[in-house]
Write a protein that holds these residues in place. Structure first.
Motif, short mmCIF file in Angstrom:
data_model
loop_
_atom_site.label_atom_id
_atom_site.label_comp_id
_atom_site.label_asym_id
_atom_site.label_seq_id
_atom_site.Cartn_x
_atom_site.Cartn_y
_atom_site.Cartn_z
N ASP A 21 0.82 -1.06 0.00
CA ASP A 21 0.16 -0.03 0.09
C ASP A 21 0.87 1.25 0.05
N GLU A 22 1.18 1.94 -1.30
CA GLU A 22 1.95 3.02 -1.36
C GLU A 22 1.46 4.08 -0.72
N GLU A 23 0.19 4.28 -0.42
CA GLU A 23 -0.59 5.45 0.43
C GLU A 23 0.12 5.52 1.75
N LYS A 24 0.68 4.44 2.51
CA LYS A 24 0.82 4.36 3.63
C LYS A 24 2.55 5.09 3.74
N LYS A 25 3.01 5.30 2.65
CA LYS A 25 4.24 5.95 2.48
C LYS A 25 5.45 5.57 3.52
N LYS A 26 5.40 4.30 3.43
CA LYS A 26 6.53 3.66 4.22
C LYS A 26 7.64 2.97 3.56
N ARG A 27 8.96 3.36 3.57
CA ARG A 27 9.73 2.72 2.65
C ARG A 27 9.73 1.22 2.72
N ILE A 348 1.07 -17.57 3.76
CA ILE A 348 0.79 -16.65 2.64
C ILE A 348 0.02 -15.44 2.91
N ASP A 349 -1.17 -15.86 3.56
CA ASP A 349 -1.87 -14.66 4.17
C ASP A 349 -1.10 -13.69 4.99
N PHE A 350 -0.26 -14.18 5.77
CA PHE A 350 0.29 -13.22 6.93
C PHE A 350 1.45 -12.49 5.92
N CYS A 351 2.10 -12.93 5.03
CA CYS A 351 3.14 -12.35 4.23
C CYS A 351 2.36 -11.19 3.37
N PHE A 352 1.16 -11.72 2.83
CA PHE A 352 0.61 -10.58 2.07
C PHE A 352 0.00 -9.34 2.55
N LYS A 353 -0.49 -9.78 3.86
CA LYS A 353 -0.85 -8.59 4.71
C LYS A 353 -0.04 -7.84 5.39
N LEU A 354 1.15 -8.47 5.84
CA LEU A 354 2.39 -7.70 6.21
C LEU A 354 3.00 -6.75 5.23
N ALA A 355 2.98 -7.36 3.92
CA ALA A 355 3.53 -6.48 2.97
C ALA A 355 2.43 -5.14 2.78
N LYS A 356 1.19 -5.34 2.74
CA LYS A 356 0.18 -4.22 2.38
C LYS A 356 0.27 -3.20 3.54
N GLU A 357 0.37 -3.73 4.87
CA GLU A 357 0.48 -3.01 5.88
C GLU A 357 1.51 -2.30 6.40
N VAL A 360 6.83 -4.64 4.59
CA VAL A 360 7.99 -5.48 4.77
C VAL A 360 7.72 -6.75 3.92
N ILE A 361 8.77 -7.23 3.18
CA ILE A 361 8.63 -8.29 2.49
C ILE A 361 9.26 -9.59 3.13
N LEU A 362 8.61 -10.73 3.37
CA LEU A 362 8.90 -11.94 3.94
C LEU A 362 8.82 -12.79 2.93
N LEU A 363 9.23 -14.00 2.92
CA LEU A 363 8.93 -15.02 1.80
C LEU A 363 7.83 -16.08 2.66
N PRO A 364 6.89 -16.53 2.18
CA PRO A 364 5.94 -17.55 2.82
C PRO A 364 6.67 -18.79 2.70
N GLY A 365 6.51 -19.61 3.95
CA GLY A 365 7.15 -20.83 4.00
C GLY A 365 6.72 -21.74 2.89
N LEU A 366 5.67 -21.81 2.26
CA LEU A 366 5.09 -22.62 1.44
C LEU A 366 5.89 -22.68 0.08
N THR A 367 6.38 -21.36 -0.17
CA THR A 367 7.22 -21.26 -1.36
C THR A 367 8.40 -22.19 -1.47
N VAL A 368 9.16 -22.54 -0.03
CA VAL A 368 10.27 -23.54 0.06
C VAL A 368 9.65 -24.64 0.52
N GLY A 369 8.48 -25.03 0.57
CA GLY A 369 7.95 -26.30 0.91
C GLY A 369 7.65 -26.49 2.46
N LEU A 370 7.52 -25.33 3.27
CA LEU A 370 6.97 -25.58 4.59
C LEU A 370 5.89 -24.60 4.58
#
Length: 409
Positions: A21-27, A348-357, A360-370
């Motif tokens: 969410d770019e409106e939050k203006k957080k780097r 997945i939900d955790f990482c998407f909402k974290l990015a939006k709010e 901060v970008i973290l990688l969902p564990g399911l991407t690497v199998g967990l």
């Protein structure tokens, strides 16, 4: 939308970035991609840059290199790797690749045959699955054990192996777990591979990036026991991932794998695929010989510092926990307890909402199998890492059941 199980890590990170969410203006602070060069504290040494510039300006390396790599480059890498082995590699054992990703593709392509299967760690690096799918090679996953330093579940390996199994993949130092295997554990892996008459694909792209109790031991040490295909690159240790300079090496002193047929197949494969730029290949001998130890020591010191910051900050976030202290590489896995979060369904939900709010970008564990884990890259500026994890803590506080109870009270 594709799910994280059928897109690359870069693909899922791109989707996460688009969700901010770019409106939050957080780097934006990304702890998802294993590219340390995104942060100014991780820069390569002058000898690396200067050598490439000199080669480029000399105009001696504007033509094609041999498809298997420049002779001087193959020789330098064979000598570099041999320093940690009980036998001497030959330049003919070395094939120059466009990064470790191409080395992975070479290994799977060479081993592909009808009904073949390869054993791959979970969690692990998803490129193996993508490459295997193109070659109709079956992937069978064995677990890494978080409470035992992410060691290989050797009993699972025994159960998975059959007459069509051709290889087992060992990633050490570990991506995405930050583990570094002991000599004793690597020996057990080699003994297991020998028992089943399969070879080992040793993914050592993070080779020598060990800062914990266990020193880095190359799998090739056990090459006399079982054939080892060693995959590596300049990318991580020299902090130049964009240069795409890697290697595929047959560490097989007894010649069990390195027979005429397989060597011919390797050469034919390299005849149809391109390697890294010639002037970068030509820089490798001097890079390997002239890089000062202080450069490596500095990098390890920063990684040790940032991994410690990760551990400390994660302890302040109740929904995350780390079962093992990282000992190497540039990333770690943290377990996500979604039961503590009132409106988060999974990683997945955790990482998407974290990015939006929180941007901060973290990688969902399911991407690497967990499922319900996250991968955190700690190859970042210490201040950026602290800020990012403070934001994760704020995110937890907003979404926790405890916060709801406090509001009701």
């Amino acid at each position: 939308m594709d799910t994280p199980t059928n897109v690359t890590i870069k693909g899922i990170l791109g989707i996460l970035m688009s969700n901010i969410d770019e409106e939050k203006k957080k780097r934006v602070i990304s702890l998802g991609m294993g590219d340390p060069t995104a942060y100014s504290c991780f820069t390569t040494t002058h000898v690396v840059q200067d050598t490439v510039v000199e080669n480029l300006e000399s105009q001696k390396f504007n033509g094609y290199a041999p498809t298997v790599g420049l002779p001087q480059t193959r020789k330098a890498i064979s000598e570099y790797l041999s320093m940690n082995l009980p036998y001497q590699l030959s330049p003919d054992d070395v094939y120059i690749t466009a990064g470790c990703t191409q080395a992975i593709e070479v290994a799977i392509s060479i081993l592909a045959k009808p009904n073949a299967n390869i054993l791959v760690p979970k969690p692990g690096f998803p490129i193996y699955e993508l490459c295997a799918a193109f070659r109709n090679v079956e992937i069978r996953h064995f677990d890494l054990l978080p409470d035992k330093g992410w060691e290989v579940d050797l009993e699972a390996v025994d159960a998975l192996t059959d007459e069509n199994t051709v290889a087992i993949v060992i990633i050490n130092p570990g991506n995405p777990c930050g583990n570094v295997y002991s000599y004793q554990h690597l020996k057990k892996i080699a003994e297991t591979a020998k028992k089943h008459k399969i070879l080992v694909i040793a993914d050592e792209v993070y080779g020598h990036l060990a800062f914990g109790e266990n020193p880095f031991v190359p799998m090739g040490v056990f090459g006399s026991m079982v054939p080892v295909l060693t995959l590596g690159s300049l990318s991580k240790r020299w902090l130049v991932p964009g240069w795409r300079l890697g290697w595929f090496v047959t560490t097989d002193p007894n010649g069990f794998f390195k027979n005429t047929k397989n060597v011919q197949r390797l050469k034919k494969y390299f005849d149809i695929c391109g390697g890294p730029a010639t002037f970068i290949q030509a820089a490798v001998p001097r890079i390997l010989e002239d890089t000062k130890e202080v450069f490596f020591t500095r990098t390890l010191g920063i990684l040790k510092q940032t991994s410690d910051i990760c551990l400390k900050k994660i302890k302040e976030i109740p929904c995350l926990s780390c079962p093992q202290k990282p000992q190497g590489a540039m990333a770690m896995m943290a377990k996500l307890n979604v039961s503590l979060l009132k409106d988060i369904s999974d990683d997945i939900d955790f990482c998407f909402k974290l990015a939006k709010e929180e941007s901060v970008i973290l990688l969902p564990g399911l991407t690497v199998g967990l499922k319900d884990w996250v991968r955190i890259t700690f190859a970042a500026e210490p201040s950026s890492l602290e800020e990012a994890l403070d934001r994760v803590k704020s995110f937890y506080q907003r979404h926790s059941y405890q916060q709801k109870v406090q509001i009701d009270l």
